[in-house]
Design a protein around this motif. Structure first.
Motif, PDB file in Angstrom:
ATOM      1  N   SER A 299       1.561 -11.389 -11.811  1.00  0.00           N
ATOM      2  CA  SER A 299       1.086 -10.023 -11.598  1.00  0.00           C
ATOM      3  C   SER A 299       0.021  -9.617 -12.616  1.00  0.00           C
ATOM      4  N   ALA A 300       0.010 -10.282 -13.765  1.00  0.00           N
ATOM      5  CA  ALA A 300      -0.940  -9.933 -14.827  1.00  0.00           C
ATOM      6  C   ALA A 300      -2.252 -10.674 -14.633  1.00  0.00           C
ATOM      7  N   VAL A 301      -3.364  -9.950 -14.719  1.00  0.00           N
ATOM      8  CA  VAL A 301      -4.692 -10.547 -14.607  1.00  0.00           C
ATOM      9  C   VAL A 301      -5.125 -11.077 -15.968  1.00  0.00           C
ATOM     10  N   GLY A 302      -5.716 -12.287 -15.975  1.00  0.00           N
ATOM     11  CA  GLY A 302      -6.222 -12.849 -17.224  1.00  0.00           C
ATOM     12  C   GLY A 302      -5.146 -13.451 -18.107  1.00  0.00           C
ATOM     13  N   MET A 303      -4.124 -14.030 -17.511  1.00  0.00           N
ATOM     14  CA  MET A 303      -3.016 -14.581 -18.289  1.00  0.00           C
ATOM     15  C   MET A 303      -3.455 -15.849 -19.025  1.00  0.00           C
ATOM     16  N   ASP A 304      -3.173 -15.888 -20.323  1.00  0.00           N
ATOM     17  CA  ASP A 304      -3.523 -17.072 -21.105  1.00  0.00           C
ATOM     18  C   ASP A 304      -2.310 -17.986 -21.252  1.00  0.00           C
ATOM     19  N   GLU A 305      -2.407 -18.949 -22.156  1.00  0.00           N
ATOM     20  CA  GLU A 305      -1.353 -19.962 -22.291  1.00  0.00           C
ATOM     21  C   GLU A 305      -0.019 -19.388 -22.753  1.00  0.00           C
ATOM     22  N   SER A 306      -0.003 -18.161 -23.257  1.00  0.00           N
ATOM     23  CA  SER A 306       1.240 -17.567 -23.768  1.00  0.00           C
ATOM     24  C   SER A 306       2.034 -16.835 -22.690  1.00  0.00           C
ATOM     25  N   GLY A 307       1.582 -16.893 -21.441  1.00  0.00           N
ATOM     26  CA  GLY A 307       2.282 -16.198 -20.363  1.00  0.00           C
ATOM     27  C   GLY A 307       3.721 -16.662 -20.190  1.00  0.00           C
ATOM     28  N   PRO A 308       4.569 -15.836 -19.568  1.00  0.00           N
ATOM     29  CA  PRO A 308       5.992 -16.174 -19.398  1.00  0.00           C
ATOM     30  C   PRO A 308       6.178 -17.375 -18.474  1.00  0.00           C
TER      31      PRO A 308
ATOM     32  N   GLY B  72      -9.722 -12.296   4.360  1.00  0.00           N
ATOM     33  CA  GLY B  72      -9.568 -11.236   3.381  1.00  0.00           C
ATOM     34  C   GLY B  72     -10.839 -10.481   3.062  1.00  0.00           C
ATOM     35  N   ASN B  73     -10.908 -10.061   1.825  1.00  0.00           N
ATOM     36  CA  ASN B  73     -12.040  -9.301   1.320  1.00  0.00           C
ATOM     37  C   ASN B  73     -13.025 -10.235   0.633  1.00  0.00           C
ATOM     38  N   HIS B  74     -14.314  -9.954   0.777  1.00  0.00           N
ATOM     39  CA  HIS B  74     -15.332 -10.794   0.145  1.00  0.00           C
ATOM     40  C   HIS B  74     -15.075 -10.991  -1.345  1.00  0.00           C
ATOM     41  N   THR B  75     -14.486 -10.004  -1.986  1.00  0.00           N
ATOM     42  CA  THR B  75     -14.354 -10.032  -3.444  1.00  0.00           C
ATOM     43  C   THR B  75     -13.044 -10.641  -3.936  1.00  0.00           C
ATOM     44  N   ASP B  76     -12.188 -11.120  -3.042  1.00  0.00           N
ATOM     45  CA  ASP B  76     -10.934 -11.740  -3.470  1.00  0.00           C
ATOM     46  C   ASP B  76     -11.233 -12.964  -4.343  1.00  0.00           C
ATOM     47  N   PRO B  77     -10.552 -13.109  -5.473  1.00  0.00           N
ATOM     48  CA  PRO B  77     -10.869 -14.203  -6.400  1.00  0.00           C
ATOM     49  C   PRO B  77     -10.272 -15.535  -5.962  1.00  0.00           C
ATOM     50  N   VAL B  78     -10.929 -16.618  -6.366  1.00  0.00           N
ATOM     51  CA  VAL B  78     -10.411 -17.967  -6.141  1.00  0.00           C
ATOM     52  C   VAL B  78     -10.631 -18.785  -7.412  1.00  0.00           C
ATOM     53  N   GLN B  79      -9.799 -19.799  -7.595  1.00  0.00           N
ATOM     54  CA  GLN B  79      -9.949 -20.720  -8.717  1.00  0.00           C
ATOM     55  C   GLN B  79      -9.594 -22.129  -8.268  1.00  0.00           C
TER      56      GLN B  79
ATOM     57  N   ASP C 103      -0.070  -7.026  -5.456  1.00  0.00           N
ATOM     58  CA  ASP C 103       0.297  -6.646  -6.823  1.00  0.00           C
ATOM     59  C   ASP C 103       0.993  -7.775  -7.573  1.00  0.00           C
ATOM     60  N   GLU C 104       1.947  -8.444  -6.896  1.00  0.00           N
ATOM     61  CA  GLU C 104       2.697  -9.488  -7.595  1.00  0.00           C
ATOM     62  C   GLU C 104       1.895 -10.775  -7.772  1.00  0.00           C
ATOM     63  N   MET C 105       0.783 -10.915  -7.045  1.00  0.00           N
ATOM     64  CA  MET C 105      -0.059 -12.111  -7.168  1.00  0.00           C
ATOM     65  C   MET C 105      -1.466 -11.770  -7.659  1.00  0.00           C
ATOM     66  N   ALA C 106      -1.630 -10.608  -8.266  1.00  0.00           N
ATOM     67  CA  ALA C 106      -2.959 -10.143  -8.679  1.00  0.00           C
ATOM     68  C   ALA C 106      -3.632 -11.107  -9.660  1.00  0.00           C
ATOM     69  N   GLY C 107      -2.832 -11.819 -10.462  1.00  0.00           N
ATOM     70  CA  GLY C 107      -3.403 -12.717 -11.454  1.00  0.00           C
ATOM     71  C   GLY C 107      -3.410 -14.176 -11.066  1.00  0.00           C
ATOM     72  N   PHE C 108      -2.989 -14.484  -9.843  1.00  0.00           N
ATOM     73  CA  PHE C 108      -2.841 -15.884  -9.432  1.00  0.00           C
ATOM     74  C   PHE C 108      -4.151 -16.656  -9.548  1.00  0.00           C
ATOM     75  N   ALA C 109      -5.249 -16.050  -9.136  1.00  0.00           N
ATOM     76  CA  ALA C 109      -6.563 -16.706  -9.198  1.00  0.00           C
ATOM     77  C   ALA C 109      -7.432 -16.101 -10.290  1.00  0.00           C
ATOM     78  N   ARG C 110      -6.779 -15.545 -11.300  1.00  0.00           N
ATOM     79  CA  ARG C 110      -7.508 -14.977 -12.435  1.00  0.00           C
ATOM     80  C   ARG C 110      -6.889 -15.464 -13.751  1.00  0.00           C
ATOM     81  N   ILE C 111      -6.532 -16.731 -13.792  1.00  0.00           N
ATOM     82  CA  ILE C 111      -5.952 -17.335 -14.986  1.00  0.00           C
ATOM     83  C   ILE C 111      -7.039 -17.507 -16.051  1.00  0.00           C
TER      84      ILE C 111
END
Length: 246
Positions: A14-23, A94-101, A179-187
């Motif tokens: 759910s968190a955007v921009g999660m780094d290596e310290s994420g849960p 989806g939306n043009h602006t949806d993120p991918v990684q 909401d629960e996957m907001a950070g999935f493609a924003r690692i």
């Protein structure tokens, strides 16, 4: 010692921009051996700890996201170059602006070898590209690698869900940013990038993937297989969308 883990070790996207310290994910039963969608992340987390325990100061843990490129038979990225290079009207999710990684396997492998040669240690999130990328930028970037006549029809996530077209499986790489996957493609992969992870142009990955696929024997060309949508199904959904809009 380098252990290839996964961003699936994280328990919360759910968190955007999660780094290596994420849960990290845990297992209800630490002795479980069957790999499922529920146990995979926890098993990866336990494996990370085993590597770090065995090599306290010499363990490298690399957490890739989606690994793509030539010789990937899963269709998890391959679907898009194959489909777009065929030309015609392409269902875009989806939306043009949806993120991918994602990360090209060759870039990842070269970097991991360098980490070992440099005797580094520590944990790295390791997906790409080097700067934020949207699903539209990805699809148009793949289109730039072909001369085929291609158009994209963008269909909202809600309509796709109504027609049982799921993110990731039927529309590879893309996941609706709920909401629960907001950070999935924003690692956050800034640590890996700072320590030398680089990314080749998307057009190169797309072109090389398509060339590899075209050279396969016909019986091995299974895209769409477990990922992507068959031509008939794509046509059905596009027809339903146009009927609703028109």
């Amino acid at each position: 010692y380098l252990y290839v883990s996964s961003i699936s070790v994280f328990s919360d996207f759910s968190a955007v921009g999660m780094d290596e310290s994420g849960p990290l994910a845990t297992l209800e039963d630490p002795t479980a051996e069957e790999i499922t969608g529920q146990t995979y992340g926890g098993m990866k987390a336990l494996s990370e700890r085993e590597a770090q325990s065995a090599f306290p100061d010499r363990a490298i843990v690399v957490r890739p996201g989606l690994i793509v490129g030539p010789r990937d038979p899963t269709g998890r990225f391959t679907y898009w170059p194959v489909r777009i290079f065929q030309g015609g009207e392409v269902l875009a999710p989806g939306n043009h602006t949806d993120p991918v990684q994602f990360v090209d396997a060759r870039d990842l492998a070269q970097w991991m070898v360098r980490l070992l040669e440099e005797e580094r240690s520590g944990v790295y999130n390791a997906t790409g590209p080097g700067s934020p990328l949207t699903i539209a930028e990805m699809l148009y970037g793949i289109r730039a690698a072909t001369s085929a006549d291609v158009s994209f029809t963008w269909v909202p996530a809600s309509f796709l869900a109504e027609h049982e077209v799921r993110g990731w499986q039927h529309m590879p790489v893309w996941m609706p940013p709920s909401d629960e996957m907001a950070g999935f493609a924003r690692i956050d992969c800034s640590k890996a990038i700072a320590d030398g992870l680089t990314f080749r142009p998307l057009a190169d990955t797309a072109r090389d993937t398509g060339t590899w696929y075209d050279a396969l024997p016909a019986e091995q060309q299974n895209v769409p297989g477990n990922f992507g949508v068959a031509t008939e199904r794509e046509t059905e959904v596009l027809t339903a969308w146009h009927a609703r809009e028109g």
